[in-house]
Motif scaffolding. Structure first.
Motif, mmCIF file in Angstrom:
data_model
loop_
_atom_site.group_PDB
_atom_site.id
_atom_site.type_symbol
_atom_site.label_atom_id
_atom_site.label_comp_id
_atom_site.label_asym_id
_atom_site.label_seq_id
_atom_site.Cartn_x
_atom_site.Cartn_y
_atom_site.Cartn_z
ATOM 1 N N MET A 12 0.836 -1.209 0.000
ATOM 2 C CA MET A 12 0.000 0.000 0.000
ATOM 3 C C MET A 12 0.868 1.255 0.000
ATOM 4 N N ARG A 13 0.312 2.329 -0.562
ATOM 5 C CA ARG A 13 0.982 3.631 -0.576
ATOM 6 C C ARG A 13 0.704 4.377 0.726
ATOM 7 N N THR A 14 1.532 5.368 0.992
ATOM 8 C CA THR A 14 1.355 6.217 2.168
ATOM 9 C C THR A 14 -0.068 6.783 2.223
ATOM 10 N N SER A 15 -0.538 7.329 1.092
ATOM 11 C CA SER A 15 -1.860 7.971 1.058
ATOM 12 C C SER A 15 -2.972 6.986 1.420
ATOM 13 N N GLU A 16 -2.843 5.738 0.983
ATOM 14 C CA GLU A 16 -3.856 4.723 1.298
ATOM 15 C C GLU A 16 -3.854 4.394 2.792
ATOM 16 N N LEU A 17 -2.662 4.312 3.370
ATOM 17 C CA LEU A 17 -2.546 4.000 4.795
ATOM 18 C C LEU A 17 -3.074 5.159 5.646
ATOM 19 N N PRO A 23 -1.280 7.653 11.175
ATOM 20 C CA PRO A 23 -0.731 9.012 11.162
ATOM 21 C C PRO A 23 0.460 9.092 10.188
ATOM 22 N N GLY A 24 0.499 10.162 9.399
ATOM 23 C CA GLY A 24 1.598 10.360 8.457
ATOM 24 C C GLY A 24 2.950 10.364 9.151
ATOM 25 N N GLU A 25 2.996 10.923 10.352
ATOM 26 C CA GLU A 25 4.247 10.999 11.117
ATOM 27 C C GLU A 25 4.778 9.594 11.433
ATOM 28 N N LEU A 26 3.885 8.681 11.797
ATOM 29 C CA LEU A 26 4.282 7.296 12.087
ATOM 30 C C LEU A 26 4.844 6.637 10.831
ATOM 31 N N ARG A 29 8.261 7.946 10.053
ATOM 32 C CA ARG A 29 9.240 7.355 10.974
ATOM 33 C C ARG A 29 9.573 5.920 10.566
ATOM 34 N N ALA A 30 8.555 5.175 10.169
ATOM 35 C CA ALA A 30 8.766 3.790 9.726
ATOM 36 C C ALA A 30 9.663 3.755 8.489
ATOM 37 N N TYR A 31 9.355 4.609 7.517
ATOM 38 C CA TYR A 31 10.145 4.652 6.280
ATOM 39 C C TYR A 31 11.590 5.055 6.576
#
Length: 76
Positions: A12-17, A23-26, A29-31
């Protein structure tokens, strides 16, 4: 053991998640975690390329973050 979150797709892409509630911040951080092996850019040569996540790997990473946080809180 936490009940496993059901992801609609294995990749999945960031936008889908984010739409799922992550949260985008999480996700950033994962990436950015130097030990992760589940997130990469669709095209590493392009700076604005979308980041894609192997959701199984993301789930495992997330559970480890929660465990680390719990251990840290126990020490206080």
């Amino acid at each position: 053991e936490v009940e496993k979150l059901k992801f609609p797709k294995p990749i999945m892409r960031t936008s889908e998640l984010i739409k799922m509630g992550f949260p985008g911040e999480l996700l950033r951080r994962a990436y950015g975690d130097k030990n992760q092996k589940f997130a990469t850019k669709l095209d590493p040569m392009k700076p604005n390329s979308p980041i894609i996540y192997d959701t199984e790997g993301l789930w495992i990473w997330w559970q480890k973050q929660i465990e680390l946080q719990a251990k840290t809180m126990q020490r206080r």
